[in-house]
Design a protein around this motif. Structure first.
Motif, mmCIF file in Angstrom:
data_model
loop_
_atom_site.group_PDB
_atom_site.id
_atom_site.type_symbol
_atom_site.label_atom_id
_atom_site.label_comp_id
_atom_site.label_asym_id
_atom_site.label_seq_id
_atom_site.Cartn_x
_atom_site.Cartn_y
_atom_site.Cartn_z
ATOM 1 N N HIS A 132 73.196 66.679 188.827
ATOM 2 C CA HIS A 132 72.582 66.029 187.791
ATOM 3 C C HIS A 132 72.738 66.768 186.568
ATOM 4 O O HIS A 132 72.773 68.277 186.793
ATOM 5 N N TYR A 133 72.613 66.360 185.533
ATOM 6 C CA TYR A 133 72.580 67.147 184.440
ATOM 7 C C TYR A 133 71.119 66.902 183.656
ATOM 8 O O TYR A 133 70.056 66.174 184.213
ATOM 9 N N ILE A 134 70.733 67.893 182.737
ATOM 10 C CA ILE A 134 69.187 67.802 182.365
ATOM 11 C C ILE A 134 69.072 67.282 180.819
ATOM 12 O O ILE A 134 70.057 67.606 179.998
ATOM 13 N N LEU A 135 67.910 66.554 180.656
ATOM 14 C CA LEU A 135 67.496 65.974 179.360
ATOM 15 C C LEU A 135 66.363 66.367 178.726
ATOM 16 O O LEU A 135 65.481 66.438 179.525
ATOM 17 N N LEU A 136 66.299 66.778 177.465
ATOM 18 C CA LEU A 136 65.084 66.825 176.864
ATOM 19 C C LEU A 136 64.765 66.069 175.678
ATOM 20 O O LEU A 136 65.682 66.444 174.788
ATOM 21 N N ASN A 137 64.164 65.391 175.436
ATOM 22 C CA ASN A 137 63.759 64.496 174.482
ATOM 23 C C ASN A 137 62.344 64.163 174.001
ATOM 24 O O ASN A 137 61.506 64.468 174.772
ATOM 25 N N LEU A 138 62.049 64.039 172.797
ATOM 26 C CA LEU A 138 60.820 63.461 172.414
ATOM 27 C C LEU A 138 61.268 61.885 171.624
ATOM 28 O O LEU A 138 61.732 62.034 170.511
ATOM 29 N N ALA A 139 60.663 61.111 172.293
ATOM 30 C CA ALA A 139 60.880 59.658 171.740
ATOM 31 C C ALA A 139 59.265 59.443 170.926
ATOM 32 O O ALA A 139 58.348 59.748 171.211
ATOM 33 N N LEU A 140 59.534 58.365 170.116
ATOM 34 C CA LEU A 140 58.338 57.864 169.058
ATOM 35 C C LEU A 140 58.237 56.509 169.455
ATOM 36 O O LEU A 140 59.369 55.779 169.408
ATOM 37 N N GLY A 141 57.138 55.777 169.789
ATOM 38 C CA GLY A 141 57.009 54.470 169.986
ATOM 39 C C GLY A 141 57.659 53.839 171.303
ATOM 40 O O GLY A 141 57.997 54.420 172.234
ATOM 41 N N GLY A 142 58.455 52.820 170.778
ATOM 42 C CA GLY A 142 59.569 52.047 171.647
ATOM 43 C C GLY A 142 58.550 51.572 172.668
ATOM 44 O O GLY A 142 57.487 51.267 172.764
ATOM 45 N N THR A 143 59.096 51.061 174.251
ATOM 46 C CA THR A 143 58.625 50.264 174.930
ATOM 47 C C THR A 143 57.688 50.780 175.782
ATOM 48 O O THR A 143 56.681 50.237 176.283
ATOM 49 N N ALA A 144 57.255 52.322 175.551
ATOM 50 C CA ALA A 144 56.279 52.822 176.236
ATOM 51 C C ALA A 144 55.231 54.004 175.348
ATOM 52 O O ALA A 144 54.139 54.221 175.759
ATOM 53 N N GLY A 145 56.037 54.530 174.342
ATOM 54 C CA GLY A 145 55.309 55.444 173.546
ATOM 55 C C GLY A 145 53.915 55.369 173.030
ATOM 56 O O GLY A 145 53.245 56.056 172.509
ATOM 57 N N GLY A 146 53.741 53.939 172.607
ATOM 58 C CA GLY A 146 52.639 53.483 171.869
ATOM 59 C C GLY A 146 52.653 53.533 170.354
ATOM 60 O O GLY A 146 53.775 53.863 169.863
ATOM 61 N N SER A 147 51.641 53.166 169.587
ATOM 62 C CA SER A 147 51.616 52.853 168.231
ATOM 63 C C SER A 147 51.813 54.465 167.718
ATOM 64 O O SER A 147 51.014 55.273 168.086
ATOM 65 N N VAL A 148 52.408 54.242 166.527
ATOM 66 C CA VAL A 148 52.500 55.733 165.768
ATOM 67 C C VAL A 148 51.572 55.632 164.497
ATOM 68 O O VAL A 148 51.401 56.716 163.715
ATOM 69 N N GLU A 149 50.978 54.730 164.565
ATOM 70 C CA GLU A 149 50.025 54.329 163.354
ATOM 71 C C GLU A 149 48.942 55.547 162.939
ATOM 72 O O GLU A 149 48.991 55.690 161.883
ATOM 73 N N ASN A 150 48.537 56.144 164.107
ATOM 74 C CA ASN A 150 47.603 57.102 163.787
ATOM 75 C C ASN A 150 48.119 58.627 163.974
ATOM 76 O O ASN A 150 47.244 59.410 164.027
ATOM 77 N N LEU A 151 49.272 58.559 164.230
ATOM 78 C CA LEU A 151 49.975 59.857 164.681
ATOM 79 C C LEU A 151 50.424 60.648 163.302
ATOM 80 O O LEU A 151 50.796 60.156 162.215
#
Ligand SMILES: [Ca+2]
Ligand SMILES: [Ca+2]
Ligand SMILES: [Ca+2]
Length: 457
Positions: free
Chosen positions: A423-442
């Motif tokens: 396996h290879y390795i991944l590191l990421n920061l997603a915003l919103g999308g199907t699980a991240g929730g609203s960025v309205e107050n971020l």
């Protein structure tokens, strides 16, 4: 190629609500629903696969199969507390007691902030050991067994049941450490907890050596000899445009920064039903880095020290993917996902339906870690062997799976085990999308910080 990214791979039963990280590249279907879709169709073989991923099935499968023909020597003296206090320092109000033994006549009882310790000498540096033991509690607060002073972070497992159960973990001694302190300990609560029958053995696979790491000791750009970078809108209808410059090193730490940044989407096509093209503007940016084609690994352990904000709208992750087969038959290991106020540890592999994983997912409420948890760095660890994979957070098991249960269904790479492969390795920061929730107050910029990634084989 115009793949539509959906979240079709959400498995109704075996997953407890995890959202896939990988692009499912499903057929081009128009939908405006940004929530995950639940796969409702699964045949008998799928159902079997789900059942196999339950804990009960794992337990019955594991116990007899792992019984070694000759037991390796137990390195703990007086491991069952039968020979009075010999070799143990029983402290702080803990005591040896009769009538609550798992083995023999005696066990050790602890209440709140006390326990028993034994220093083990003569260990081999840079070698992997397994600690196992039995425990139970009368109240709600767990009884633990663990190890410290061996050249790594303290590790422990906790028992929460009122009847005895066994648990175990492995640890590797430091490069020059020849001793360790084994302990049984109860952190809080006035009710009694008990531990008995502890076993420390050398794991016969030899020492684990560091084979790859990034300490992020540089300043500025991420080392492109170790990482590649995703670009653009990639998966899960997330808000961010991935770009290399949002990942950078600062004071020994990898920063992945989510930003507000408005510019035109270079792939904009107003007639497209593909969300990657129908968005006129890029409004948020972040980064996603991975080792695909540069580094991959199979058995051993991976340790990542990282800090997550647990803020609504953010969706940071530490994960791995197999190199072969279409997702999810290539295998996905989510060592850490953080969204919805929870930390998740997941395994996903292929079912009989394309793009539809079998999930073995666990989640923990971040509030349960106590005040200030998000202010500190924490250790995430993945241990992989031919038989089992386990995810730990600060030495405590988050999720584990027996690899006899992780065989792909018929959709792709049928009958293969995606976790007995590199396996290879991944590191990421997603915003919103199907699980991240609203960025309205971020508040922006928002940061996901990683101190190091180390892989031992
Ligand atoms: Ca005993
Ligand atoms: Ca599990
Ligand atoms: Ca560092």
């Amino acid at each position: 190629m115009s793949y539509y990214i959906s979240a079709l791979g959400y498995f109704a039963c075996s997953g407890s609500g995890s959202v896939l990280l990988q692009d499912t590249a499903a057929t081009e279907v128009e939908t405006t629903d940004t929530s995950v879709e639940v796969t409702e169709e699964h045949d008998t073989a799928d159902d079997t696969a789900e059942e196999q991923s339950t804990d009960t099935a794992e337990d019955t499968a594991v116990e007899p199969a792992n019984e070694p023909p000759v037991e390796p020597p137990n390195l703990i003296q007086n491991p069952s507390f039968e020979a009075e206090d010999e070799h143990w320092n029983i402290w702080g109000g803990a005591s040896r007691v009769e009538s609550n033994a798992q083995d023999g006549q005696w066990s050790v009882m602890a209440t709140s902030g006390n326990g028993a310790e034994q220093r083990i000498e003569g260990l081999i540096p840079n070698t992997t050991y397994r600690l196992s033991g039995w425990g139970k509690v009368e109240g709600e607060n767990g009884m633990s067994i663990g190890v410290k002073s061996y050249g790594g972070p303290q590790k422990l497992v906790s028992f929460d049941s009122s009847t005895y159960s066994e648990d175990e973990f492995i640890f590797s001694t430091g490069l020059s450490n020849t001793s360790a302190v084994i302990f049984a300990y109860k952190h809080s609560g006035e009710e009694s907890g008990y531990a008995d029958n502890l076993t420390l053995t050398e794991v016969g696979e030899g020492p684990l050596n560091i084979v790859w790491s990034d300490e992020f000791e540089g300043n500025g750009t991420v080392d492109s000899n170790k990482w590649t970078f995703e670009e653009g809108f990639v998966r899960n209808q997330e808000l961010q445009w991935y770009q290399q410059e949002n990942a950078f090193q600062e004071d020994g730490i990898l920063i992945i920064e989510g930003r507000t940044e408005q510019r035109e989407n270079p792939n904009y096509d107003p007639s497209s039903t593909n969300w990657k093209q129908s968005r006129e503007f890029i409004e948020y940016t972040s980064a996603s880095i991975n080792t695909k084609g540069i580094f991959d690994w199979q058995y051993g352990r991976m340790v990542v020290r990282a800090k997550v904000s647990n803020l609504e709208g953010t969706w940071p992750a530490i994960w791995t993917l197999g190199l072969e087969c279409d997702w999810p038959s290539n295998g996905e290991i989510d060592i850490m996902e953080n969204y919805g106020g929870e930390i998740l540890g997941n395994f996903a592999w292929g079912s009989n339906q394309p793009w539809s994983p079998v999930w073995d997912a666990e989640r923990v409420d971040v509030l349960s870690f106590g005040e200030g948890w998000t202010d500190a760095f924490h250790l995430w660890e993945l241990v992989r062997s031919e038989e089992r994979m386990t995810i730990y957070l600060d030495g405590i098991e988050i999720n584990s799976v027996d690899l006899t249960n992780t065989i792909n269904g018929s959709a792709a790479c049928s009958g293969e085990n995606p976790f007995q492969k590199p396996h290879y390795i991944l590191l990421n920061l997603a915003l919103g999308g199907t699980a991240g929730g609203s960025v309205e107050n971020l508040e922006f910029p928002t940061r996901y910080e990683i101190d190091y990634v180390r892989v031992y084989e």
